[in-house]
Design an enzyme around this catalytic site. Sequence first.
Site, PDB file in Angstrom:
ATOM      1  NE  ARG A 209      31.616  43.483  71.835  1.00 39.56           N
ATOM      2  CZ  ARG A 209      32.662  42.729  71.157  1.00 39.56           C
ATOM      3  NH1 ARG A 209      33.955  42.702  71.424  1.00 39.56           N
ATOM      4  NH2 ARG A 209      32.359  42.514  70.460  1.00 39.56           N
TER       5      ARG A 209
ATOM      6  CD  GLN B  45      56.396  63.171  58.200  1.00 41.56           C
ATOM      7  OE1 GLN B  45      57.695  64.211  57.748  1.00 41.56           O
ATOM      8  NE2 GLN B  45      55.585  64.262  58.416  1.00 41.56           N
TER       9      GLN B  45
ATOM     10  NE  ARG C 284      45.664  73.380  62.649  1.00 47.71           N
ATOM     11  CZ  ARG C 284      46.553  73.264  63.507  1.00 47.71           C
ATOM     12  NH1 ARG C 284      48.067  72.845  62.748  1.00 47.71           N
ATOM     13  NH2 ARG C 284      46.695  73.603  64.697  1.00 47.71           N
TER      14      ARG C 284
ATOM     15  CG  HIS D  68      49.956  73.722  53.892  1.00 44.73           C
ATOM     16  ND1 HIS D  68      49.722  73.614  54.606  1.00 44.73           N
ATOM     17  CD2 HIS D  68      50.058  75.470  53.391  1.00 44.73           C
ATOM     18  CE1 HIS D  68      49.522  74.227  55.102  1.00 44.73           C
ATOM     19  NE2 HIS D  68      49.487  75.622  54.571  1.00 44.73           N
TER      20      HIS D  68
ATOM     21  CE  LYS E 242      48.905  66.583  52.894  1.00 40.17           C
ATOM     22  NZ  LYS E 242      48.812  68.711  53.098  1.00 40.17           N
TER      23      LYS E 242
ATOM     24  CG  HIS F 152      44.559  68.849  52.528  1.00 36.49           C
ATOM     25  ND1 HIS F 152      44.802  68.663  53.560  1.00 36.49           N
ATOM     26  CD2 HIS F 152      43.193  68.951  53.143  1.00 36.49           C
ATOM     27  CE1 HIS F 152      43.478  68.113  54.838  1.00 36.49           C
ATOM     28  NE2 HIS F 152      43.565  68.116  53.689  1.00 36.49           N
TER      29      HIS F 152
ATOM     30  CE1 TYR G 273      47.114  67.230  57.726  1.00 42.08           C
ATOM     31  CE2 TYR G 273      47.298  66.880  59.433  1.00 42.08           C
ATOM     32  CZ  TYR G 273      46.410  67.771  58.702  1.00 42.08           C
ATOM     33  OH  TYR G 273      46.545  68.627  58.598  1.00 42.08           O
TER      34      TYR G 273
ATOM     35  CG  ASP H 258      49.002  78.016  56.566  1.00 38.20           C
ATOM     36  OD1 ASP H 258      49.891  77.877  55.617  1.00 38.20           O
ATOM     37  OD2 ASP H 258      48.078  77.659  57.113  1.00 38.20           O
TER      38      ASP H 258
END
Length: 176
Positions: A23, A46, A59, A62, A72, A119, A132, A168
Amino acid sequence: MTFETLAIEGAMLIRPQRLEDDRGWFARVFCAEELARQGLVTRFVQHSLSHSRERGTLRGVHWQAAPHEEVKLVHCTSGRIWDVLLDLREGSPSYRQHLGLELSAFDHQLLYVPQGVAHGFLTLTDHTEVYYQMSAPYRPEAARGVRWDDPAFGIGWPEPVRVISERDATYPDFDA
């Protein structure tokens, strides 16, 4: 699942193990018991998904400041990214060191980012999605970042940055 310790203290690369048959394949990408055996955080309060339309979208970089630090768990679910970790924990043996690695929807590896480690990522394909899981909710007042090209860190990105948010792009030089 297998776990590989990375050069940034506390960071891990998690590789799902595929079970294949006629499969296709199946792989577990999260198991609280297996993470706990590795001494990793297992409670993620979250979950977020980002979609970047264009290759070359950056991105980050941070993190969240105390007392709202977060772990994370990062998973590229569509496309490919160059993922970067930057250790900003004073007293850490890997303080101010960074590492970059590729995550993709093809290999489904996950990156475990410990508290206090910044990150960011650069998309390597159009229409890239990143999922995330975070151990703490987002708090705008705790949001921090460093500029992606800050000479204090010398992060090497594998491709040119084409799309980036003003926030950023304009973080000031890092002040240790």
